[in-house]
Design a protein around this motif. Structure first.
Motif, PDB file in Angstrom:
ATOM      1  N   PHE A  50       0.800  -1.121  -0.039  1.00 38.17           N
ATOM      2  CA  PHE A  50       0.090   0.058   0.011  1.00 38.17           C
ATOM      3  C   PHE A  50       0.821   1.016  -0.049  1.00 38.17           C
ATOM      4  N   HIS A  51       2.038   1.228   0.774  1.00 39.65           N
ATOM      5  CA  HIS A  51       2.953   2.246   0.993  1.00 39.65           C
ATOM      6  C   HIS A  51       3.446   2.622  -0.455  1.00 39.65           C
ATOM      7  N   LYS A  52       3.774   1.554  -0.998  1.00 40.18           N
ATOM      8  CA  LYS A  52       4.594   1.775  -2.321  1.00 40.18           C
ATOM      9  C   LYS A  52       3.615   2.294  -3.590  1.00 40.18           C
ATOM     10  N   ASN A  53       2.220   1.881  -3.152  1.00 40.41           N
ATOM     11  CA  ASN A  53       1.452   2.301  -4.380  1.00 40.41           C
ATOM     12  C   ASN A  53       0.636   3.866  -3.733  1.00 40.41           C
ATOM     13  N   LYS A  54       1.215   4.304  -2.837  1.00 37.75           N
ATOM     14  CA  LYS A  54       0.796   5.500  -2.254  1.00 37.75           C
ATOM     15  C   LYS A  54      -0.871   5.417  -1.777  1.00 37.75           C
ATOM     16  N   ILE A  55      -1.020   4.257  -1.278  1.00 39.33           N
ATOM     17  CA  ILE A  55      -2.399   4.273  -0.855  1.00 39.33           C
ATOM     18  C   ILE A  55      -2.486   4.232   0.698  1.00 39.33           C
ATOM     19  N   ASP A  56      -3.261   5.156   1.094  1.00 43.24           N
ATOM     20  CA  ASP A  56      -3.478   5.520   2.761  1.00 43.24           C
ATOM     21  C   ASP A  56      -4.066   4.432   3.203  1.00 43.24           C
ATOM     22  N   TYR A  57      -3.354   3.890   4.012  1.00 45.37           N
ATOM     23  CA  TYR A  57      -3.870   2.499   4.817  1.00 45.37           C
ATOM     24  C   TYR A  57      -3.987   2.798   6.296  1.00 45.37           C
ATOM     25  N   HIS A  58      -4.496   4.017   6.575  1.00 46.75           N
ATOM     26  CA  HIS A  58      -4.926   4.378   7.890  1.00 46.75           C
ATOM     27  C   HIS A  58      -6.410   4.612   8.022  1.00 46.75           C
ATOM     28  N   TYR A  59      -7.028   4.564   9.451  1.00 52.00           N
ATOM     29  CA  TYR A  59      -8.376   4.365   9.504  1.00 52.00           C
ATOM     30  C   TYR A  59      -8.683   5.768   9.704  1.00 52.00           C
ATOM     31  N   LYS A  60      -9.999   6.467   9.172  1.00 49.63           N
ATOM     32  CA  LYS A  60     -10.270   7.874   9.447  1.00 49.63           C
ATOM     33  C   LYS A  60     -11.722   7.608   9.936  1.00 49.63           C
ATOM     34  N   ASP A  61     -11.962   8.795  10.929  1.00 49.36           N
ATOM     35  CA  ASP A  61     -13.564   8.781  11.311  1.00 49.36           C
ATOM     36  C   ASP A  61     -14.414   9.244  10.173  1.00 49.36           C
ATOM     37  N   SER A  62     -15.404   8.560  10.157  1.00 47.30           N
ATOM     38  CA  SER A  62     -16.466   8.622   8.946  1.00 47.30           C
ATOM     39  C   SER A  62     -17.092  10.077   9.023  1.00 47.30           C
ATOM     40  N   GLY A  65     -13.641  12.745   8.962  1.00 49.25           N
ATOM     41  CA  GLY A  65     -12.758  12.388   7.820  1.00 49.25           C
ATOM     42  C   GLY A  65     -11.148  12.643   8.618  1.00 49.25           C
ATOM     43  N   ARG A  66     -11.080  12.905  10.171  1.00 52.29           N
ATOM     44  CA  ARG A  66     -10.000  12.944  10.654  1.00 52.29           C
ATOM     45  C   ARG A  66      -9.249  11.567  10.883  1.00 52.29           C
ATOM     46  N   TYR A  67      -7.900  11.194  10.950  1.00 45.01           N
ATOM     47  CA  TYR A  67      -7.434  10.018  11.422  1.00 45.01           C
ATOM     48  C   TYR A  67      -7.865   9.612  12.670  1.00 45.01           C
ATOM     49  N   LYS A  68      -8.019   8.272  12.914  1.00 45.93           N
ATOM     50  CA  LYS A  68      -8.153   7.692  14.231  1.00 45.93           C
ATOM     51  C   LYS A  68      -6.681   7.576  14.874  1.00 45.93           C
ATOM     52  N   LEU A  69      -6.504   7.968  15.874  1.00 48.73           N
ATOM     53  CA  LEU A  69      -5.122   7.952  16.674  1.00 48.73           C
ATOM     54  C   LEU A  69      -4.979   6.946  17.716  1.00 48.73           C
ATOM     55  N   ILE A  70      -3.763   6.397  17.844  1.00 51.33           N
ATOM     56  CA  ILE A  70      -3.379   5.614  18.782  1.00 51.33           C
ATOM     57  C   ILE A  70      -2.087   6.212  19.271  1.00 51.33           C
ATOM     58  N   ASP A  71      -1.846   6.486  20.418  1.00 50.07           N
ATOM     59  CA  ASP A  71      -0.736   7.247  21.085  1.00 50.07           C
ATOM     60  C   ASP A  71      -0.212   8.439  20.249  1.00 50.07           C
ATOM     61  N   GLY A  72      -1.244   9.216  19.417  1.00 57.14           N
ATOM     62  CA  GLY A  72      -0.826  10.170  18.946  1.00 57.14           C
ATOM     63  C   GLY A  72      -0.525   9.695  17.289  1.00 57.14           C
TER      64      GLY A  72
END
Length: 372
Positions: A50-62, A65-72
């Motif tokens: 995913f990283h090489k293909n520039k696909i964002d593989y992080h969870y976002k709040d529906s 639209g912000r990222y869900k965070l763990i330890d910042g």
């Protein structure tokens, strides 16, 4: 030379894959560690893709639209979600194989690790081989682990005493562990279950005759490279391989289960002929070994994919997968005839009553006849 971030993720993935295989092959290896390291190996591998293909593989709040965070830090997709994104087809053999081991990782009881390792051997082999194939396909042959992994030497698979030990070990698994795989596979098509990417089963045949310089200790034969006659011999040999019979008590659970009358009704809705409890349904569960007869010593001895025993009511309930299996086996007139050896009773079509004031066939054909 500085490497891209995806390269470092791949290196971490390979480190875990090698540790996993070492745990599997080591005589005192830990099955839980194998599952944990292969889980991480696949997880890092897909993140690297995913990283090489520039696909964002992080969870976002529906909502925001912000990222869900763990330890910042943004929370990355877990392996189950990565598999769904990489293999969107729910029937993909590679995805199903990996999902099975995700489920196993959460269920392992340490005292039964050795026994579970035995009955999942072919699937574990497929898990590792799928990993290698995914790695090479996406990142190229220079990332292959083939030169660092070896075919393990096993005494159990090569001696009669060893095979007996394998059978005994499989029988000692607790019921909920024994049935985990059966339940997981209940709705999987037989073609997928037979796919080597889901369950890699091998037959060891000693090589005899003159040795050549091209010989290796292990030679792999692909079925699609054999002649029709050679393929027939190999497939037949595979059918006669060792079978581990597991005496099990299947978990009693009525959720989504069907009574015989419901099974018959659902099957009949999908076929052009009548399907009844007697004789069709009864004959099918008998011949396909789905459940024991009423006078059997062990009423729990069912095929967990298709049937469970309800101890409270002393009766059997069936799964939706059993309906699919029935339709697959006898869903056409030709299949019905081949299975039961007789003609099916075709459904009777009852014409709808004519509505009052509706046009007659004559007036529909000749609409101008009334005006004469």
């Amino acid at each position: 030379m500085a490497h891209a971030r995806w390269h470092h993720i791949v290196m971490e993935s390979q480190r875990h894959a090698l540790k996993a295989v070492d745990e599997w092959n080591c005589s005192d290896g830990n099955y839980s560690d194998f599952l944990t390291h292969m889980h991480k190996a696949w997880h890092y591998l897909l993140h690297a893709e995913f990283h090489k293909n520039k696909i964002d593989y992080h969870y976002k709040d529906s909502k925001t639209g912000r990222y869900k965070l763990i330890d910042g830090e943004p929370k990355a997709w877990d392996l189950e979600w990565c598999l769904k994104m990489r293999y969107p087809n729910t029937d993909d053999s590679v995805r199903l194989n990996a999902e099975l081991f995700v489920a196993l990782r959460n269920k392992v009881e340490h005292r039964y690790e050795h026994n579970l390792k035995i009955i999942t051997g072919g699937k574990a082999q497929a898990l590792v081989m799928n990993y290698e194939q995914e790695m090479v396909t996406f990142f190229g042959s220079k990332y292959s682990l083939a030169d660092r992994l070896r075919f393990p030497i096993s005494l159990q698979a090569l001696t009669a005493e060893g095979r007996k030990q394998l059978q005994e070990a499989a029988k000692k698994l607790p019921k909920h562990t024994r049935d985990l795989v059966a339940k997981f596979e209940a709705d999987i098509d037989q073609a997928v279950l037979d796919d080597l990417r889901y369950d890699y089963r091998v037959r060891l045949v000693p090589i005899v005759g003159p040795k050549t310089e091209a010989d290796l200790a292990i030679n792999f034969v692909k079925l699609d490279e054999l002649t029709e006659e050679e393929r027939k011999v190999m497939v037949e040999a595979g059918r006669k391989g060792m079978v581990i019979i597991k005496d099990r008590h299947v978990e009693v659970a009525d959720k989504d289960k069907l009574l015989p009358k419901q099974v018959a009704r659902q099957v009949e809705a999908q076929v052009p002929f009548e399907f009844r409890i007697q004789p069709e349904h009864t004959e099918m569960w008998r011949r396909l070994g789905v459940r024991p007869t009423a006078d059997a010593a062990d009423p729990y001895s069912t095929d967990a994919r298709y049937c469970v025993y309800n101890e409270a009511f002393k009766s059997y309930a069936y799964t939706p997968a059993w309906v699919k299996r029935i339709v697959k086996e006898i869903g056409t007139t030709e299949k019905y005839r081949a299975f039961f050896g007789k003609e099916p009773r075709m459904k009777t079509i009852i014409p709808l009553p004519k509505q009052t004031g509706s046009p007659t066939a004559e007036s529909e054909t000749h609409p101008q006849s009334k005006s004469a």
